[in-house]
Design an enzyme around this catalytic site. Structure first.
Site, PDB file in Angstrom:
ATOM      1  N   GLU A  91       0.712  -1.209  -0.099  1.00  0.00           N
ATOM      2  CA  GLU A  91      -0.035  -0.121  -0.002  1.00  0.00           C
ATOM      3  C   GLU A  91       0.784   1.413  -0.056  1.00  0.00           C
ATOM      4  OE1 GLU A  91      -2.906  -0.090  -0.674  1.00  0.00           O
ATOM      5  OE2 GLU A  91      -3.366  -2.073  -0.242  1.00  0.00           O
ATOM      6  N   CYS A 153      -8.081  -2.237   7.766  1.00  0.00           N
ATOM      7  CA  CYS A 153      -6.704  -2.292   7.599  1.00  0.00           C
ATOM      8  C   CYS A 153      -6.157  -0.872   6.937  1.00  0.00           C
ATOM      9  CB  CYS A 153      -6.569  -3.202   6.133  1.00  0.00           C
ATOM     10  SG  CYS A 153      -6.845  -4.900   6.389  1.00  0.00           S
ATOM     11  N   HIS A 177      -1.370  -5.787   1.709  1.00  0.00           N
ATOM     12  CA  HIS A 177      -2.492  -6.606   1.595  1.00  0.00           C
ATOM     13  C   HIS A 177      -2.152  -8.125   1.159  1.00  0.00           C
ATOM     14  CE1 HIS A 177      -5.698  -3.447   2.302  1.00  0.00           C
ATOM     15  NE2 HIS A 177      -6.017  -4.377   3.061  1.00  0.00           N
TER      16      HIS A 177
END
Length: 227
Positions: A91, A153, A177
């Site tokens: 991310e 998350c 992820h």
């Protein structure tokens, strides 16, 4: 005696018991299995501490005791499952928004800030391109992601970056992820994508090694479609 430098890897706890979609229900979150598998490893002279965080706690309440206990970690790599994604995704950004698909811990925020008055967003301070490249070199499909979504998350990533920023910690923080494990997809009788836990552990391990090898991220155009 100089303490051994360390890296914190977190996995999320069980969630989704109220989700209408049964594929979003996890009695045991596979990301916690990844964190446990890496716990105790020593990579490039750094001890890996893998912990499962309580999903029902505020993310900052769950992370602060881990990040502020003694010498701060060199890096914090949060992990979580993202059902439907085909690859491991590193991310880039966490945003100050909560907009849940289903109630979690008795709450279902709809567009609320994680921290009222907090920074609109934080960019990952991990070397995300070096991490994705290292994961692919280890034989695991991986991409950069530009959206950590707006569920827990994203909140965990935001909380880690905010703690490091506010406390002046040297810890580099970010989030990875992971796809569904095949056992979950099989249980749901789904035709969705999956990835074995062994490959997921290999990916996160490669990401840790890349983080320790790259104090500054590589300068490399992605040259691919990103999430």
């Amino acid at each position: 005696m100089t303490p051994t430098p360390w890296v914190l890897v977190t996995g999320n706890g069980a969630y989704g018991d109220t989700a209408v979609r049964t594929d979003l229900r996890y009695d045991e979150n596979p990301s916690s299995a990844v964190a446990r598998a890496l716990d105790g490893e020593v990579l490039a002279g750094h001890r890996v501490v893998g912990r499962s965080i309580d999903w029902d706690l505020d993310p900052a309440e769950a992370l602060a005791p881990l990040m502020l206990d003694g010498e701060p970690p060199v890096a914090v790599i949060g992990c979580g499952v993202f059902s439907g994604r085909t690859t491991v995704t590193v991310e880039r950004v966490a945003i100050n928004v909560q907009d849940f698909q289903f109630a979690d811990g008795g709450r279902r925020p709809a567009g609320e800030p994680i921290v009222p008055g907090g920074a609109p967003a934080y960019l990952a301070t991990l070397p995300i391109k070096a991490m994705a490249q290292a994961m692919r070199a280890a034989g695991v499909p991986a991409l950069i992601s530009n959206s950590a979504s707006t569920h827990g998350c994203n909140a965990v990533m935001y909380a880690a970056l905010r703690i490091a920023d506010e406390k002046g910690l040297p810890s580099r923080c970010g989030f990875v992820h992971l796809p569904d494990p095949p056992e979950h997809v099989a249980q749901m009788r789904s035709n969705g994508p999956s990835m074995s836990l062994d490959l997921q552990v290999r990916a996160v391990r490669a990401g840790i090694e890349a983080t320790l090898a790259h104090p500054v991220d590589i300068v490399d155009p992605v040259n691919e479609w990103e999430w």
